[in-house]
Design a protein around this motif. Structure first.
Motif, PDB file in Angstrom:
ATOM      1  N   ALA A  58       0.394  -1.047   0.279  1.00 21.36           N
ATOM      2  CA  ALA A  58       0.175  -0.369   0.196  1.00 21.36           C
ATOM      3  C   ALA A  58       0.764   1.108   0.210  1.00 21.36           C
ATOM      4  CB  ALA A  58      -1.112  -0.051   1.432  1.00 21.36           C
ATOM      5  N   LEU A  59       2.139   0.747   0.876  1.00 18.86           N
ATOM      6  CA  LEU A  59       2.461   2.933   0.589  1.00 18.86           C
ATOM      7  C   LEU A  59       3.996   2.855   0.474  1.00 18.86           C
ATOM      8  CD1 LEU A  59       2.229   3.169   4.857  1.00 18.86           C
ATOM      9  CD2 LEU A  59       0.826   3.812   3.152  1.00 18.86           C
ATOM     10  N   ASP A  60       4.408   1.242   0.325  1.00 20.72           N
ATOM     11  CA  ASP A  60       5.579   1.442  -0.614  1.00 20.72           C
ATOM     12  C   ASP A  60       5.834   1.537  -1.845  1.00 20.72           C
ATOM     13  OD1 ASP A  60       6.850   2.103   2.149  1.00 20.72           O
ATOM     14  OD2 ASP A  60       7.187  -0.309   2.511  1.00 20.72           O
ATOM     15  N   VAL A  61       4.721   1.075  -2.324  1.00 24.06           N
ATOM     16  CA  VAL A  61       4.759   0.516  -4.052  1.00 24.06           C
ATOM     17  C   VAL A  61       3.422   1.431  -4.337  1.00 24.06           C
ATOM     18  CG1 VAL A  61       4.151  -1.101  -5.406  1.00 24.06           C
ATOM     19  CG2 VAL A  61       5.667  -1.970  -3.290  1.00 24.06           C
ATOM     20  N   GLU A  62       2.016   1.367  -3.701  1.00 23.70           N
ATOM     21  CA  GLU A  62       1.370   1.662  -5.043  1.00 23.70           C
ATOM     22  C   GLU A  62       0.848   3.321  -3.811  1.00 23.70           C
ATOM     23  OE1 GLU A  62      -1.688   0.666  -6.801  1.00 23.70           O
ATOM     24  OE2 GLU A  62      -0.778  -1.092  -6.652  1.00 23.70           O
ATOM     25  N   ARG A  63       0.922   3.586  -3.575  1.00 20.08           N
ATOM     26  CA  ARG A  63       1.016   5.255  -2.984  1.00 20.08           C
ATOM     27  C   ARG A  63       2.581   6.342  -3.492  1.00 20.08           C
ATOM     28  NH1 ARG A  63       2.535   7.511   3.108  1.00 20.08           N
ATOM     29  NH2 ARG A  63       4.169   6.531   2.431  1.00 20.08           N
ATOM     30  N   PHE A  64       3.621   5.178  -2.949  1.00 17.47           N
ATOM     31  CA  PHE A  64       5.257   5.395  -3.923  1.00 17.47           C
ATOM     32  C   PHE A  64       5.407   5.617  -4.761  1.00 17.47           C
ATOM     33  CE2 PHE A  64       9.425   5.049  -4.636  1.00 17.47           C
ATOM     34  CZ  PHE A  64      10.249   5.726  -3.954  1.00 17.47           C
ATOM     35  N   TRP A  65       4.699   4.578  -5.420  1.00 17.44           N
ATOM     36  CA  TRP A  65       5.229   4.670  -6.962  1.00 17.44           C
ATOM     37  C   TRP A  65       3.977   5.470  -8.221  1.00 17.44           C
ATOM     38  CZ3 TRP A  65      10.105   3.778  -9.106  1.00 17.44           C
ATOM     39  CH2 TRP A  65      10.913   2.774  -7.983  1.00 17.44           C
ATOM     40  N   ARG A 104      -7.523   1.888  -0.709  1.00 16.86           N
ATOM     41  CA  ARG A 104      -7.742   3.130  -0.645  1.00 16.86           C
ATOM     42  C   ARG A 104      -6.448   2.869  -1.728  1.00 16.86           C
ATOM     43  NH1 ARG A 104      -8.948   3.076   3.814  1.00 16.86           N
ATOM     44  NH2 ARG A 104      -7.241   4.039   4.833  1.00 16.86           N
ATOM     45  N   GLU A 105      -5.251   2.908  -1.359  1.00 22.03           N
ATOM     46  CA  GLU A 105      -4.294   3.537  -1.913  1.00 22.03           C
ATOM     47  C   GLU A 105      -4.540   2.742  -3.453  1.00 22.03           C
ATOM     48  OE1 GLU A 105      -1.963   5.351  -1.394  1.00 22.03           O
ATOM     49  OE2 GLU A 105      -2.662   5.537   0.647  1.00 22.03           O
ATOM     50  N   ILE A 106      -4.801   1.564  -4.122  1.00 23.97           N
ATOM     51  CA  ILE A 106      -4.905   1.195  -5.046  1.00 23.97           C
ATOM     52  C   ILE A 106      -5.874   1.544  -5.819  1.00 23.97           C
ATOM     53  CG2 ILE A 106      -6.122  -0.498  -6.655  1.00 23.97           C
ATOM     54  CD1 ILE A 106      -5.811  -2.656  -4.655  1.00 23.97           C
ATOM     55  N   SER A 107      -7.141   2.651  -5.728  1.00 23.84           N
ATOM     56  CA  SER A 107      -7.856   2.846  -5.875  1.00 23.84           C
ATOM     57  C   SER A 107      -7.537   4.902  -6.366  1.00 23.84           C
ATOM     58  CB  SER A 107      -9.119   3.597  -5.222  1.00 23.84           C
ATOM     59  OG  SER A 107     -10.432   4.625  -5.720  1.00 23.84           O
ATOM     60  N   LEU A 108      -6.774   5.062  -5.351  1.00 20.88           N
ATOM     61  CA  LEU A 108      -5.594   6.784  -6.110  1.00 20.88           C
ATOM     62  C   LEU A 108      -5.133   6.661  -7.223  1.00 20.88           C
ATOM     63  CD1 LEU A 108      -5.222   7.475  -1.975  1.00 20.88           C
ATOM     64  CD2 LEU A 108      -6.930   8.935  -3.540  1.00 20.88           C
ATOM     65  N   ASP A 110      -5.135   3.951  -9.162  1.00 22.34           N
ATOM     66  CA  ASP A 110      -5.378   3.764 -10.494  1.00 22.34           C
ATOM     67  C   ASP A 110      -6.138   5.087 -11.582  1.00 22.34           C
ATOM     68  OD1 ASP A 110      -5.236   1.181 -10.509  1.00 22.34           O
ATOM     69  OD2 ASP A 110      -7.993   0.169 -10.121  1.00 22.34           O
ATOM     70  N   ALA A 111      -6.456   6.124 -10.556  1.00 22.25           N
ATOM     71  CA  ALA A 111      -6.826   7.366 -11.119  1.00 22.25           C
ATOM     72  C   ALA A 111      -5.836   7.830 -11.421  1.00 22.25           C
ATOM     73  CB  ALA A 111      -7.456   8.554 -10.310  1.00 22.25           C
ATOM     74  N   ILE A 112      -4.705   7.819 -11.399  1.00 19.72           N
ATOM     75  CA  ILE A 112      -3.016   8.437 -11.487  1.00 19.72           C
ATOM     76  C   ILE A 112      -3.222   7.790 -12.460  1.00 19.72           C
ATOM     77  CG2 ILE A 112      -0.936   8.561 -11.464  1.00 19.72           C
ATOM     78  CD1 ILE A 112      -1.698   9.096  -8.426  1.00 19.72           C
ATOM     79  N   ILE A 113      -2.824   6.132 -12.803  1.00 22.46           N
ATOM     80  CA  ILE A 113      -2.501   5.426 -13.615  1.00 22.46           C
ATOM     81  C   ILE A 113      -3.912   5.321 -15.101  1.00 22.46           C
ATOM     82  CG2 ILE A 113      -2.764   2.679 -15.173  1.00 22.46           C
ATOM     83  CD1 ILE A 113      -1.619   1.964 -11.621  1.00 22.46           C
ATOM     84  N   THR A 114      -4.832   5.745 -14.725  1.00 22.34           N
ATOM     85  CA  THR A 114      -5.598   6.024 -15.592  1.00 22.34           C
ATOM     86  C   THR A 114      -5.933   7.230 -17.082  1.00 22.34           C
ATOM     87  OG1 THR A 114      -7.524   6.631 -15.090  1.00 22.34           O
ATOM     88  CG2 THR A 114      -6.542   3.735 -15.579  1.00 22.34           C
ATOM     89  N   ALA A 115      -5.563   8.338 -16.210  1.00 26.65           N
ATOM     90  CA  ALA A 115      -4.772   9.168 -17.085  1.00 26.65           C
ATOM     91  C   ALA A 115      -4.030  10.017 -17.092  1.00 26.65           C
ATOM     92  CB  ALA A 115      -5.476  10.315 -15.570  1.00 26.65           C
ATOM     93  N   THR A 116      -2.608   8.799 -16.662  1.00 25.42           N
ATOM     94  CA  THR A 116      -1.232   8.916 -17.835  1.00 25.42           C
ATOM     95  C   THR A 116      -1.155   8.803 -18.157  1.00 25.42           C
ATOM     96  OG1 THR A 116      -0.989  10.422 -15.253  1.00 25.42           O
ATOM     97  CG2 THR A 116       0.425   9.859 -16.766  1.00 25.42           C
ATOM     98  N   PRO A 117      -0.803   9.141 -20.118  1.00 17.18           N
ATOM     99  CA  PRO A 117      -0.495   8.379 -21.289  1.00 17.18           C
ATOM    100  C   PRO A 117       0.906   7.589 -20.732  1.00 17.18           C
ATOM    101  CG  PRO A 117      -0.106  10.239 -21.769  1.00 17.18           C
ATOM    102  CD  PRO A 117      -1.014  11.086 -19.731  1.00 17.18           C
ATOM    103  N   ALA A 118       1.476   6.138 -21.237  1.00 21.45           N
ATOM    104  CA  ALA A 118       2.089   5.418 -20.480  1.00 21.45           C
ATOM    105  C   ALA A 118       3.582   6.694 -21.207  1.00 21.45           C
ATOM    106  CB  ALA A 118       2.165   4.384 -22.319  1.00 21.45           C
TER     107      ALA A 118
END
Length: 173
Positions: A58-65, A104-108, A110-118
């Motif tokens: 949650a913290l060191d992977v999803e939130r961090f990266w 929750r960190e996954i949801s946050l 995902d919002a970044i992932i889907t809004a950001t071009p590759a």
């Protein structure tokens, strides 16, 4: 390759996110049915618990990266030092709270992932931790997180089998 439309990720990000989602589901699925004691029990000599590993994800992977590195969110970056060791879960913290934080960190993320071009470059790079930047795009960060999450889901597979014999995927008997 088709470019994404406004608000929609392109096919590359969609495919990578689908892969990551499979690993995330694996992490949560392999823990399903474990009681609080087993979720907190260190099984391997290194001493981490299942909850500690989930908190790390949650913290060191999803939130961090995604929140810090890819998005460069100043609030996320400022909060990185708030946790002394993500692998350690305070005994007073309910297991459900740790699992919910991961969701929750996954949801946050995902919002970044889907809004950001590759091809988008990271907005922030922790040179003090990793030295010179070695990930130069969203796709590289996403591939890194897929690999790390898959590795940790394998760790959880081994621990679960040691705890009660349950296995996530059985191809042969």
């Amino acid at each position: 390759m088709t470019e994404p439309t406004a608000g929609q990720p392109g096919p590359e990000i969609t495919a990578l996110l689908d892969c990551l989602d499979g690993q995330r589901k694996h992490v949560l699925g392999i823990l399903d049915g474990l009681d609080d004691a087993d979720l907190r029990r260190p099984v391997l000599p290194s001493g981490w618990s299942c909850l500690g590993l989930v908190r790390h994800l949650a913290l060191d992977v999803e939130r961090f990266w995604f929140g810090a590195v890819l998005a460069g969110d100043p609030a996320v970056i400022a909060a990185l030092d708030d946790e002394a060791d993500a692998w350690v879960v305070d005994p007073a913290v309910p297991a459900a709270e740790v699992l919910d934080r991961y969701r929750r960190e996954i949801s946050l993320a995902d919002a970044i992932i889907t809004a950001t071009p590759a091809g988008t470059a990271p907005a922030w790079w922790p040179a003090d931790l990793f030295g010179d930047q070695d990930m130069h795009s969203h796709r590289e960060i996403l591939l890194h997180v897929i690999a790390e999450t898959a590795c940790h889901s394998g760790h959880l597979d081994a621990v679960r089998e040691l705890l009660d014999g349950r296995r996530w995927l059985v191809l042969t008997d």
